[in-house]
Structure formats: C-alpha cells, structure tokens
Motif scaffolding. Structure first.
Motif, PDB file in Angstrom:
ATOM      1  N   GLU A   1       4.757  -4.755   4.067  1.00 44.59           N
ATOM      2  CA  GLU A   1       5.263  -6.096   3.777  1.00 44.59           C
ATOM      3  C   GLU A   1       6.506  -6.008   2.896  1.00 44.59           C
ATOM      4  OE1 GLU A   1       2.399  -9.341   3.086  1.00 44.59           O
ATOM      5  OE2 GLU A   1       3.401  -9.562   1.147  1.00 44.59           O
ATOM      6  N   HIS A   2       7.541  -6.721   3.323  1.00 45.04           N
ATOM      7  CA  HIS A   2       8.813  -6.770   2.606  1.00 45.04           C
ATOM      8  C   HIS A   2       9.023  -8.195   2.107  1.00 45.04           C
ATOM      9  CE1 HIS A   2       9.982  -3.025   4.780  1.00 45.04           C
ATOM     10  NE2 HIS A   2       9.209  -3.555   5.706  1.00 45.04           N
ATOM     11  N   VAL A   3       9.514  -8.330   0.903  1.00 49.52           N
ATOM     12  CA  VAL A   3       9.881  -9.645   0.369  1.00 49.52           C
ATOM     13  C   VAL A   3      11.352  -9.595   0.007  1.00 49.52           C
ATOM     14  CG1 VAL A   3       9.507 -11.356  -1.435  1.00 49.52           C
ATOM     15  CG2 VAL A   3       7.554 -10.148  -0.453  1.00 49.52           C
ATOM     16  N   ASN A   4      12.102 -10.482   0.620  1.00 48.42           N
ATOM     17  CA  ASN A   4      13.550 -10.564   0.396  1.00 48.42           C
ATOM     18  C   ASN A   4      14.228  -9.196   0.551  1.00 48.42           C
ATOM     19  OD1 ASN A   4      13.252 -13.321  -0.031  1.00 48.42           O
ATOM     20  ND2 ASN A   4      13.059 -13.081  -2.244  1.00 48.42           N
ATOM     21  N   GLY A   5      13.782  -8.442   1.564  1.00 48.08           N
ATOM     22  CA  GLY A   5      14.406  -7.171   1.895  1.00 48.08           C
ATOM     23  C   GLY A   5      13.830  -5.948   1.207  1.00 48.08           C
ATOM     24  N   LYS A   6      12.898  -6.144   0.276  1.00 45.94           N
ATOM     25  CA  LYS A   6      12.338  -5.014  -0.470  1.00 45.94           C
ATOM     26  C   LYS A   6      10.889  -4.771  -0.052  1.00 45.94           C
ATOM     27  CE  LYS A   6      11.370  -3.375  -5.096  1.00 45.94           C
ATOM     28  NZ  LYS A   6      11.338  -3.654  -6.508  1.00 45.94           N
TER      29      LYS A   6
ATOM     30  N   GLY B   1      -0.113  -0.816   3.413  1.00 40.54           N
ATOM     31  CA  GLY B   1      -1.532  -0.643   3.694  1.00 40.54           C
ATOM     32  C   GLY B   1      -2.296  -1.951   3.621  1.00 40.54           C
ATOM     33  N   ARG B   2      -3.208  -2.121   4.561  1.00 42.39           N
ATOM     34  CA  ARG B   2      -4.007  -3.349   4.630  1.00 42.39           C
ATOM     35  C   ARG B   2      -4.819  -3.558   3.359  1.00 42.39           C
ATOM     36  NH1 ARG B   2      -7.114  -2.959   9.600  1.00 42.39           N
ATOM     37  NH2 ARG B   2      -8.055  -1.202   8.531  1.00 42.39           N
ATOM     38  N   ASP B   3      -5.530  -2.534   2.896  1.00 41.36           N
ATOM     39  CA  ASP B   3      -6.398  -2.693   1.734  1.00 41.36           C
ATOM     40  C   ASP B   3      -5.599  -2.942   0.454  1.00 41.36           C
ATOM     41  OD1 ASP B   3      -8.560  -2.332   3.433  1.00 41.36           O
ATOM     42  OD2 ASP B   3      -8.734  -0.180   2.970  1.00 41.36           O
ATOM     43  N   ALA B   4      -4.491  -2.243   0.291  1.00 39.52           N
ATOM     44  CA  ALA B   4      -3.643  -2.450  -0.886  1.00 39.52           C
ATOM     45  C   ALA B   4      -3.036  -3.853  -0.873  1.00 39.52           C
ATOM     46  CB  ALA B   4      -2.543  -1.393  -0.937  1.00 39.52           C
ATOM     47  N   THR B   5      -2.697  -4.336   0.313  1.00 37.60           N
ATOM     48  CA  THR B   5      -2.135  -5.690   0.436  1.00 37.60           C
ATOM     49  C   THR B   5      -3.171  -6.721   0.025  1.00 37.60           C
ATOM     50  OG1 THR B   5      -0.591  -5.013   2.164  1.00 37.60           O
ATOM     51  CG2 THR B   5      -1.134  -7.354   2.064  1.00 37.60           C
ATOM     52  N   ARG B   6      -4.394  -6.556   0.494  1.00 35.01           N
ATOM     53  CA  ARG B   6      -5.440  -7.516   0.131  1.00 35.01           C
ATOM     54  C   ARG B   6      -5.674  -7.513  -1.377  1.00 35.01           C
ATOM     55  NH1 ARG B   6     -11.118  -8.774   3.165  1.00 35.01           N
ATOM     56  NH2 ARG B   6     -11.749 -10.455   1.783  1.00 35.01           N
TER      57      ARG B   6
ATOM     58  N   LEU C   1       8.900 -20.903   3.233  1.00 33.75           N
ATOM     59  CA  LEU C   1       9.057 -19.475   3.501  1.00 33.75           C
ATOM     60  C   LEU C   1       9.494 -19.269   4.937  1.00 33.75           C
ATOM     61  CD1 LEU C   1       6.069 -19.710   1.753  1.00 33.75           C
ATOM     62  CD2 LEU C   1       6.505 -17.301   1.758  1.00 33.75           C
ATOM     63  N   GLY C   2      10.188 -18.177   5.143  1.00 40.01           N
ATOM     64  CA  GLY C   2      10.499 -17.715   6.481  1.00 40.01           C
ATOM     65  C   GLY C   2       9.903 -16.331   6.629  1.00 40.01           C
ATOM     66  N   CYS C   3       9.143 -16.106   7.686  1.00 34.33           N
ATOM     67  CA  CYS C   3       8.493 -14.812   7.896  1.00 34.33           C
ATOM     68  C   CYS C   3       8.805 -14.299   9.290  1.00 34.33           C
ATOM     69  CB  CYS C   3       6.984 -14.926   7.739  1.00 34.33           C
ATOM     70  SG  CYS C   3       6.452 -15.350   6.078  1.00 34.33           S
ATOM     71  N   PHE C   4       9.044 -13.015   9.353  1.00 38.27           N
ATOM     72  CA  PHE C   4       9.277 -12.333  10.618  1.00 38.27           C
ATOM     73  C   PHE C   4       8.241 -11.225  10.725  1.00 38.27           C
ATOM     74  CE2 PHE C   4      13.151 -14.147   9.050  1.00 38.27           C
ATOM     75  CZ  PHE C   4      13.597 -14.871  10.147  1.00 38.27           C
TER      76      PHE C   4
ATOM     77  N   VAL D   1       1.801  -5.242  12.170  1.00 35.38           N
ATOM     78  CA  VAL D   1       2.137  -3.949  11.570  1.00 35.38           C
ATOM     79  C   VAL D   1       3.159  -4.092  10.448  1.00 35.38           C
ATOM     80  CG1 VAL D   1       1.512  -2.591  13.596  1.00 35.38           C
ATOM     81  CG2 VAL D   1       3.853  -3.405  13.345  1.00 35.38           C
ATOM     82  N   GLU D   2       3.934  -5.176  10.501  1.00 36.37           N
ATOM     83  CA  GLU D   2       4.973  -5.342   9.484  1.00 36.37           C
ATOM     84  C   GLU D   2       5.326  -6.811   9.363  1.00 36.37           C
ATOM     85  OE1 GLU D   2       8.384  -2.384   7.924  1.00 36.37           O
ATOM     86  OE2 GLU D   2       7.969  -2.406  10.072  1.00 36.37           O
ATOM     87  N   CYS D   3       5.721  -7.207   8.141  1.00 38.38           N
ATOM     88  CA  CYS D   3       6.147  -8.582   7.886  1.00 38.38           C
ATOM     89  C   CYS D   3       7.310  -8.573   6.908  1.00 38.38           C
ATOM     90  CB  CYS D   3       4.983  -9.389   7.301  1.00 38.38           C
ATOM     91  SG  CYS D   3       5.413 -11.093   6.915  1.00 38.38           S
ATOM     92  N   TRP D   4       8.298  -9.404   7.201  1.00 32.80           N
ATOM     93  CA  TRP D   4       9.438  -9.610   6.312  1.00 32.80           C
ATOM     94  C   TRP D   4       9.378 -11.061   5.869  1.00 32.80           C
ATOM     95  CZ3 TRP D   4       9.421  -6.809  10.728  1.00 32.80           C
ATOM     96  CH2 TRP D   4       9.848  -5.495  10.648  1.00 32.80           C
ATOM     97  N   ILE D   5       9.206 -11.270   4.571  1.00 34.37           N
ATOM     98  CA  ILE D   5       9.085 -12.613   3.999  1.00 34.37           C
ATOM     99  C   ILE D   5      10.372 -12.931   3.252  1.00 34.37           C
ATOM    100  CG2 ILE D   5       7.826 -14.049   2.346  1.00 34.37           C
ATOM    101  CD1 ILE D   5       5.396 -12.179   2.857  1.00 34.37           C
TER     102      ILE D   5
END
Length: 131
Positions: free
Chosen positions: A34-39, A44-49, A95-98, A107-111
C-alpha cells in the motif's frame, strides 16, 4: 469462475462498511503493498491489518461512500469518501485509490489523500486548519 477486479474492490468496500474485517483483509494478497501519496507505507496483509487497527480504534463508526468505481483489466480506480466520527468530531475525507487485482486478490493499492486532513480526522494533528 473469473471474478472481475472491479467486483473485488466493490466487495472490499461493502465489507468495510459492514465492519467485516476478516473479509476485507481476506481480499488482500499476502504480499499486499500500500502506497499513500506515492510512498510505500504498508507491506503484507497481516502487517496492513495491524497498522489499520489505529484507524478503527480512532473512528469506530467508519464507513465509505463510493462516488466512482471503474476498472479495466487488472486495474481499478475508485473515488470515495471516508466518513466517520473521530477524536475531533465528524469528518468527510475524499480519497482517490488505484488498485491492482490479480487472481481475485488485491495485490497493490495507491491512495491519494490530503495527509493533513487525514491526520486531523484521526486526532493525530492540529484539530483545526489554519487559514
């Protein structure tokens, strides 16, 4: 049966609104990024949760309202609003998400979001905007 990537993201939003976090994180690939504003901010799924738990704790009535959702191939775009009541009161945050979706998993998200507004909504920044 092939699931369209846009339907995977739609299901993610529905599960999020129902506070069904097992379904939400079950839709993420184990190596999700997961990226926020390009970063890059989460891997990982578990770390994200685990990292997202701070959001759920700060905004127990969280929900999303989708304004636009469209996709082509593995790519999905969503314009939505994060709504809820945080430590500073009620908020509505656009928000805008890709998303990149493969084999029925995200597999990936850009917020893209205003970082200051996000921090204020979660009670992590100044409570008021300065003019």
């Amino acid at each position: 049966m092939h699931v369209k990537p846009v339907d995977v993201v739609r299901k993610l939003g529905q599960a999020w609104n129902e506070h069904d976090l097992d379904t939400v994180y079950g839709l993420l690939h184990e190596d999700y990024r997961e990226h926020v504003n390009g970063k890059l901010v989460k891997q990982g799924r578990d770390a994200t949760r685990a990292a997202d738990q701070a959001i759920y704790d700060a905004v127990p009535d969280y929900r999303r309202e989708v304004d636009q959702l469209f996709g082509e191939g593995e790519s999905v775009a969503s314009l939505w609003r994060f709504l809820g009541t945080g430590p500073a009161g009620a908020f509505e945050l656009p928000l805008g998400c890709f998303y990149k979706v493969r084999d029925g998993l995200i597999v990936e998200c850009w917020i893209h979001v205003d970082s200051g507004d996000f921090a204020r909504a979660l009670g992590m920044g100044a409570q008021e905007k300065t003019p």
